[in-house]
Design a protein around this motif. Structure first.
Motif, PDB file in Angstrom:
ATOM      1  N   SER A 212     -10.335   9.828   1.214  1.00  0.00           N
ATOM      2  CA  SER A 212     -10.350   8.573   0.483  1.00  0.00           C
ATOM      3  C   SER A 212      -8.974   8.300  -0.098  1.00  0.00           C
ATOM      4  O   SER A 212      -8.329   9.201  -0.635  1.00  0.00           O
ATOM      5  CB  SER A 212     -11.392   8.623  -0.643  1.00  0.00           C
ATOM      6  OG  SER A 212     -11.394   7.421  -1.381  1.00  0.00           O
ATOM      7  N   SER A 213      -8.539   7.057   0.030  1.00  0.00           N
ATOM      8  CA  SER A 213      -7.232   6.637  -0.466  1.00  0.00           C
ATOM      9  C   SER A 213      -7.403   5.629  -1.589  1.00  0.00           C
ATOM     10  O   SER A 213      -8.184   4.684  -1.469  1.00  0.00           O
ATOM     11  CB  SER A 213      -6.427   6.004   0.677  1.00  0.00           C
ATOM     12  OG  SER A 213      -5.225   5.448   0.207  1.00  0.00           O
TER      13      SER A 213
ATOM     14  N   TYR B 126      -4.760   0.648  -0.171  1.00  0.00           N
ATOM     15  CA  TYR B 126      -4.703   0.567   1.288  1.00  0.00           C
ATOM     16  C   TYR B 126      -3.315   1.025   1.732  1.00  0.00           C
ATOM     17  O   TYR B 126      -2.426   0.224   2.009  1.00  0.00           O
ATOM     18  CB  TYR B 126      -4.995  -0.859   1.749  1.00  0.00           C
ATOM     19  CG  TYR B 126      -5.310  -0.974   3.223  1.00  0.00           C
ATOM     20  CD1 TYR B 126      -6.561  -0.580   3.702  1.00  0.00           C
ATOM     21  CD2 TYR B 126      -4.375  -1.460   4.111  1.00  0.00           C
ATOM     22  CE1 TYR B 126      -6.859  -0.678   5.050  1.00  0.00           C
ATOM     23  CE2 TYR B 126      -4.666  -1.559   5.465  1.00  0.00           C
ATOM     24  CZ  TYR B 126      -5.906  -1.166   5.923  1.00  0.00           C
ATOM     25  OH  TYR B 126      -6.204  -1.268   7.272  1.00  0.00           O
ATOM     26  N   LYS B 127      -3.145   2.342   1.780  1.00  0.00           N
ATOM     27  CA  LYS B 127      -1.840   2.935   2.028  1.00  0.00           C
ATOM     28  C   LYS B 127      -1.561   3.064   3.525  1.00  0.00           C
ATOM     29  O   LYS B 127      -2.406   2.762   4.369  1.00  0.00           O
ATOM     30  CB  LYS B 127      -1.750   4.287   1.327  1.00  0.00           C
ATOM     31  CG  LYS B 127      -1.832   4.153  -0.197  1.00  0.00           C
ATOM     32  CD  LYS B 127      -1.787   5.487  -0.900  1.00  0.00           C
ATOM     33  CE  LYS B 127      -1.886   5.308  -2.410  1.00  0.00           C
ATOM     34  NZ  LYS B 127      -1.969   6.592  -3.120  1.00  0.00           N
TER      35      LYS B 127
ATOM     36  N   VAL C 231      -4.113   4.848   5.903  1.00  0.00           N
ATOM     37  CA  VAL C 231      -5.313   4.067   6.229  1.00  0.00           C
ATOM     38  C   VAL C 231      -4.975   2.969   7.221  1.00  0.00           C
ATOM     39  O   VAL C 231      -5.676   2.764   8.224  1.00  0.00           O
ATOM     40  CB  VAL C 231      -5.943   3.476   4.950  1.00  0.00           C
ATOM     41  CG1 VAL C 231      -7.224   2.717   5.291  1.00  0.00           C
ATOM     42  CG2 VAL C 231      -6.223   4.566   3.928  1.00  0.00           C
ATOM     43  N   SER C 232      -3.902   2.248   6.954  1.00  0.00           N
ATOM     44  CA  SER C 232      -3.478   1.168   7.842  1.00  0.00           C
ATOM     45  C   SER C 232      -3.186   1.687   9.245  1.00  0.00           C
ATOM     46  O   SER C 232      -3.624   1.106  10.251  1.00  0.00           O
ATOM     47  CB  SER C 232      -2.235   0.482   7.266  1.00  0.00           C
ATOM     48  OG  SER C 232      -1.726  -0.479   8.154  1.00  0.00           O
TER      49      SER C 232
ATOM     50  N   ASP D  41      -6.479   2.708  10.991  1.00  0.00           N
ATOM     51  CA  ASP D  41      -7.253   1.528  11.374  1.00  0.00           C
ATOM     52  C   ASP D  41      -6.688   0.877  12.638  1.00  0.00           C
ATOM     53  O   ASP D  41      -7.430   0.348  13.468  1.00  0.00           O
ATOM     54  CB  ASP D  41      -7.267   0.505  10.236  1.00  0.00           C
ATOM     55  CG  ASP D  41      -8.286   0.837   9.153  1.00  0.00           C
ATOM     56  OD1 ASP D  41      -9.138   1.719   9.383  1.00  0.00           O
ATOM     57  OD2 ASP D  41      -8.234   0.199   8.084  1.00  0.00           O
TER      58      ASP D  41
ATOM     59  N   THR E  57     -13.705   2.911   8.628  1.00  0.00           N
ATOM     60  CA  THR E  57     -13.127   2.869   7.287  1.00  0.00           C
ATOM     61  C   THR E  57     -14.014   1.996   6.428  1.00  0.00           C
ATOM     62  O   THR E  57     -14.411   0.901   6.847  1.00  0.00           O
ATOM     63  CB  THR E  57     -11.694   2.300   7.305  1.00  0.00           C
ATOM     64  OG1 THR E  57     -10.864   3.154   8.098  1.00  0.00           O
ATOM     65  CG2 THR E  57     -11.115   2.218   5.901  1.00  0.00           C
TER      66      THR E  57
ATOM     67  N   ARG F 292     -14.367   0.148   2.621  1.00  0.00           N
ATOM     68  CA  ARG F 292     -13.852  -0.184   1.294  1.00  0.00           C
ATOM     69  C   ARG F 292     -15.028  -0.107   0.337  1.00  0.00           C
ATOM     70  O   ARG F 292     -16.036  -0.810   0.511  1.00  0.00           O
ATOM     71  CB  ARG F 292     -13.232  -1.581   1.275  1.00  0.00           C
ATOM     72  CG  ARG F 292     -12.593  -1.913  -0.068  1.00  0.00           C
ATOM     73  CD  ARG F 292     -11.869  -3.234  -0.047  1.00  0.00           C
ATOM     74  NE  ARG F 292     -11.166  -3.448  -1.307  1.00  0.00           N
ATOM     75  CZ  ARG F 292     -10.404  -4.515  -1.568  1.00  0.00           C
ATOM     76  NH1 ARG F 292     -10.244  -5.463  -0.644  1.00  0.00           N
ATOM     77  NH2 ARG F 292      -9.788  -4.625  -2.737  1.00  0.00           N
TER      78      ARG F 292
ATOM     79  N   ASP G 154     -10.490  -0.480  -5.094  1.00  0.00           N
ATOM     80  CA  ASP G 154      -9.280  -0.250  -4.311  1.00  0.00           C
ATOM     81  C   ASP G 154      -9.336   1.122  -3.660  1.00  0.00           C
ATOM     82  O   ASP G 154      -8.310   1.735  -3.388  1.00  0.00           O
ATOM     83  CB  ASP G 154      -8.038  -0.384  -5.200  1.00  0.00           C
ATOM     84  CG  ASP G 154      -6.782  -0.713  -4.396  1.00  0.00           C
ATOM     85  OD1 ASP G 154      -6.912  -1.295  -3.295  1.00  0.00           O
ATOM     86  OD2 ASP G 154      -5.677  -0.377  -4.851  1.00  0.00           O
ATOM     87  N   SER G 155     -10.569   1.614  -3.409  1.00  0.00           N
ATOM     88  CA  SER G 155     -10.763   2.904  -2.756  1.00  0.00           C
ATOM     89  C   SER G 155     -11.249   2.690  -1.326  1.00  0.00           C
ATOM     90  O   SER G 155     -12.227   1.966  -1.101  1.00  0.00           O
ATOM     91  CB  SER G 155     -11.793   3.748  -3.513  1.00  0.00           C
ATOM     92  OG  SER G 155     -11.292   4.140  -4.772  1.00  0.00           O
ATOM     93  N   TYR G 156     -10.556   3.312  -0.389  1.00  0.00           N
ATOM     94  CA  TYR G 156     -10.877   3.186   1.034  1.00  0.00           C
ATOM     95  C   TYR G 156     -11.202   4.573   1.579  1.00  0.00           C
ATOM     96  O   TYR G 156     -10.422   5.508   1.418  1.00  0.00           O
ATOM     97  CB  TYR G 156      -9.697   2.594   1.797  1.00  0.00           C
ATOM     98  CG  TYR G 156      -9.332   1.201   1.347  1.00  0.00           C
ATOM     99  CD1 TYR G 156      -9.812   0.083   2.019  1.00  0.00           C
ATOM    100  CD2 TYR G 156      -8.513   1.008   0.232  1.00  0.00           C
ATOM    101  CE1 TYR G 156      -9.488  -1.200   1.596  1.00  0.00           C
ATOM    102  CE2 TYR G 156      -8.186  -0.269  -0.198  1.00  0.00           C
ATOM    103  CZ  TYR G 156      -8.674  -1.364   0.489  1.00  0.00           C
ATOM    104  OH  TYR G 156      -8.360  -2.633   0.058  1.00  0.00           O
TER     105      TYR G 156
END
Length: 200
Positions: A59-60, A63-64, A67-68, A71, A135, A137, A147-149
């Motif tokens: 979990s990040s 959206y760092k 994660v990007s 995805d 992923t 959210r 703001d946790s992904y």
């Protein structure tokens, strides 16, 4: 003591939540962006969530890049953050521009993966090659987006340094994996013990 998280009225100088939910394994996640640039970052909200098939999650907060990248490309590697690499792991957590490779920043060598494109940390004692599942959210109780992904992946290949295997088992005391505690605290696993499950 008792406090409600919506009020955060614990009266302590630092929030105790992450100190209570500990120790937490560290997912040292390597990924690639669409242009093939490598990213490496540690995540302490990380764990295995199944073994048939083997699956992991991290979990990040925000959206760092990790994660990007995942995805967009659908692949990542979970490298073992161990005592011998504690300083390099810490350096790789620095908030640097997207185009900066944390491998270079931390002076780490890369090693090729077999079934995914992102490289491994060459000196990591174990590594899990993963394919992206999804992923999420997260939303709070009131339905608002946080703001946790959370990134979920299936492990498709495993790397284990041969020196870790003893009597047919991976000896975790030879790895000395790092775990994240609260505040700025870490711990290292050096002692293990066995307990049989009760036969009722």
């Amino acid at each position: 003591m008792y406090y409600e998280t919506s009020k955060n009225d614990h009266g302590l100088p630092f929030n105790p939540f992450k100190a209570i939910v500990s120790p937490r394994p560290i997912g040292w996640i390597s990924s690639l962006d669409n242009e093939g640039r490598a990213n490496l970052a540690p995540y302490s909200f990380f764990n295995a969530i199944g073994d048939a098939p083997p699956m992991v999650m991290f979990s990040s907060s925000g959206y760092k890049d990790s994660v990007s990248n995942i995805d967009k490309t659908g692949e990542f590697v979970c490298n073992m953050a161990s005592w011998s690499l504690k300083d390099e792991m810490n350096v790789s957590s620095a908030p640097v521009p997207h185009e900066t490779s944390e491998f270079g920043l931390a002076g780490l060598k890369t090693a090729p993966s077999r079934l995914v494109k992102p490289p491994r940390v060459a000196d990591a004692l174990t590594a899990l090659e993963c394919k992206h599942l999804k992923t999420m959210r997260m939303t709070a109780l009131d339905g608002s987006e946080t703001d946790s992904y959370v990134v979920f992946g299936q492990v498709v290949a495993v790397h284990i340094d041969d020196s870790l295997v003893h009597d047919g088992r991976v000896d975790v005391t030879r790895i000395k994996p790092l775990s994240r505690l609260g505040y700025k605290d870490y711990a290292v696993i050096e002692t293990v013990f066995e307990m049989d499950r009760p036969d009722i």
